[in-house]
Write a protein that holds these residues in place. Structure first.
Motif: not given
Ligand code: HEC
Ligand code: HEC
Ligand code: HEC
Ligand code: HEC
Length: 448
Positions: A411-417, A426-440
């Motif tokens: 998903g991140l790669y798609k945002l910067v393609r 959208s990039f910051v939102t995607a990073l925030r989701e990754l952050q929560s997933a890493l925390d979990r």
């Protein structure tokens, strides 16, 4: 956007502990290994009993199908042909060049452009970026390197370019993918239609794709590096290449504007007079609104890397980077002076990175810093986002976590393609989701 308490905390840390003096900035020596020998041409390597096997060999240490990988999958084999494309002809026409496939300006990066007297009978400029553009002229080692007793060191002594060493490898790739004093993709070339150059050593080695297998046998014969090590070294080497360019004639020219390719493309090409959302980030904290920011993609990574590679020097790296980014209004001499100050320190960090072993904790911390700085907006412009995604990818691989986060990474790669379609939100939102997933993931690991 950036929490100022964090900045003050970062600046308040102890002053840098002395690192050993840096090796000369642009490693000029290694490329000299290529300087005298004749280049024999890809046809000298590609026979089916040499490097032209159809499938990888199990009998020999090396795969022996390198030629097939290069010619089918590696765009270096098409680098010369690309100069005959309509796009190249259109670039050339705007630059007043009759034939791009005969112009030194283009050939220097799109072929193995050695002097005519150093071309053997089978050499062909149409090979593009061929074996010897990276491995060095084979005249003195073609005969001996086939002996299984010839060691890597012996081959290198015969003039083979030491591409297995991270220092020389970074210098090699950057010579075309960033440029040197002699060859450079200027704003003039880009405005005529050349793609913007961006580079990250680790990712680019992986997607080239690699025509070698780094297994136990390889590691016995040659040095090898983790993804993190390659990424970190590559970032520091690229930052240095830029800091050198910022001290040279491309800045200190007498034109109305210095070389624009040294600045952040998107500051000019994606700004809007109706958004009113200009803001600081950590590295641009001292910058006045509306100044033209230099391209600090690699510098942002440099500071982050310094925080784990040599923590005492990190506050100085930050301070000097901020001073450099704010130097524009002070004139070109000030940009050069600030670049010189920072280059001294980055040179030492780069040398340390050549042998530094990144622990699991280091990698975890780098990843956490990347993601949390990203969420705070440090990488919100396209250049920052692109570098951040490549960095996160390599770190997740080394941490053995890339599979579980594959979808998010895709998903991140798609945002910067596509830079034109990129949106910081959208990039910051995607990073925030990754952050929560890493925390979990980390809390389930600690509780499980
Ligand atoms: C400093 C080195 C450098 C110089 C000088 C340079 N190029 Fe390139 N060129 C590159 C690199 C590196 C790429 C690949 C960029 C990427 O994809 O990351 C590239 C890509 C291209 C592409 C796109 C390739 C494709 O397959 O679509 C074209 C077309 C091109 N160059 C034409 C030219 C022409 C024409 C000139 C001379 C006016 C020139 N280049 C000069 C390094 C250079
Ligand atoms: C863009 C640069 C580049 C080009 C072009 C290139 N190589 Fe390589 N090659 C590398 C790098 C980087 C490595 C890995 C470091 C090393 O082992 O030296 C490598 C490794 C190798 C190895 C070592 C494998 C081992 O196990 O020790 C062989 C053999 C090889 N390349 C052959 C070739 C041949 C043949 C060609 C041309 C068909 C070619 N290379 C073109 C960059 C290149
Ligand atoms: C002599 C100049 C030269 C050297 C040295 C060189 N490259 Fe390139 N590279 C190019 C050019 C030119 C292209 C664009 C070819 C094309 O698309 O026509 C390219 C393309 C690539 C691409 C494809 C990029 C894309 O957007 O698809 C990768 C990946 C790459 N290079 C990696 C490397 C790595 C890794 C090294 C060092 C081991 C390296 N290159 C060394 C000139 C060079
Ligand atoms: C200081 C502002 C500035 C920076 C930084 C800058 N450019 Fe430009 N760019 C311009 C201007 C001005 C033009 C000419 C526009 C015109 O002729 O109408 C231009 C033209 C171009 C064009 C031709 C298309 C067009 O819009 O006319 C391309 C492509 C381009 N730049 C690419 C880049 C790339 C890639 C970078 C970064 C490596 C970059 N630029 C950095 C200001 C900038």
């Amino acid at each position: 956007m950036v929490r100022s308490t964090q900045v003050i905390a970062a600046l308040a840390l102890l002053a840098a502990a002395p690192l050993p003096a840096a090796a000369p900035l642009m490693a000029a020596a290694p490329l000299l290994a290529q300087a005298n020998a004749r280049h024999l041409g890809v046809a000298s390597c590609s026979s089916s009993v040499c490097h032209g096997a159809v499938s990888p060999s199990n009998t020999y240490d090396v795969q022996l199908n390198e030629y097939v990988t290069w010619s089918h999958e590696d765009s270096h084999s098409k680098a010369y042909t690309a100069l005959n494309s309509p796009r190249s002809r259109s670039i050339a026409a705007k630059l007043g060049i009759a034939n791009p496939a005969a112009a030194r300006l283009c050939l220097d990066c799109h072929t193995d452009n050695v002097a005519p007297e150093r071309r053997g009978p089978k050499f062909s400029v149409s090979d593009g970026v061929g074996c010897e553009a990276c491995h060095g002229g084979a005249e003195h080692w073609i005969a001996t390197h086939t002996s299984r007793r010839a060691t890597y060191r012996e081959n290198v002594a015969q003039g083979m370019y030491p591409s297995a060493n991270i220092r020389e490898r970074a210098t090699l790739c950057l010579s075309c993918h960033y440029g040197t004093g002699d060859k450079f993709a200027t704003h003039r070339i880009m405005a005529a239609g050349h793609p913007r150059l961006s580079f990250e050593l680790d990712t680019f080695l992986a997607i080239e794709p690699a025509h070698y297998r780094v297994g136990a046998d390889y590691q016995r014969r040659k040095p090898s590096y983790s993804r993190t090590q390659t990424w970190a070294y590559g970032q520091l080497a690229a930052a240095l290449a830029e800091l050198e360019a910022l001290q040279g004639p491309r800045i200190n020219n007498s034109a109305t504007f210095p070389e624009l390719a040294l600045f952040n493309c998107y500051a000019c090409h994606m700004s809007s007079m109706h958004r009113y959302d200009w803001s600081h980030r950590l590295l641009t904290l001292a910058v006045e609104p509306g100044s033209v920011p230099i391209n600090d993609g690699h510098l942002r990574m440099t500071w982050l890397i310094a925080r784990r590679l040599d923590p005492p020097s990190a506050p100085t790296v930050l301070k000097l980077s901020q001073a450099l980014l704010a130097a524009g209004p002070g004139g070109r001499a000030q940009i050069a002076a600030r670049s010189r100050d920072l280059a001294l320190l980055v040179g030492k960090l780069r040398d340390r990175a050549a042998t530094f072993e990144w622990s699991h904790t280091d990698q975890q911390q780098l990843l956490n810093m990347l993601v949390s700085l990203g969420v705070e907006g440090e990488f919100h412009d396209y250049i920052g986002a692109e570098q951040a995604v490549m960095a996160i990818d390599g770190l997740l691989i080394d941490l053995g976590m890339s599979r579980e986060h594959r979808t998010r990474l895709d998903g991140l790669y798609k945002l910067v393609r596509n830079d034109e379609a990129y949106t910081p939100e959208s990039f910051v939102t995607a990073l925030r989701e990754l952050q929560s997933a890493l925390d979990r993931a980390s809390s389930s690991r600690t509780s499980g």
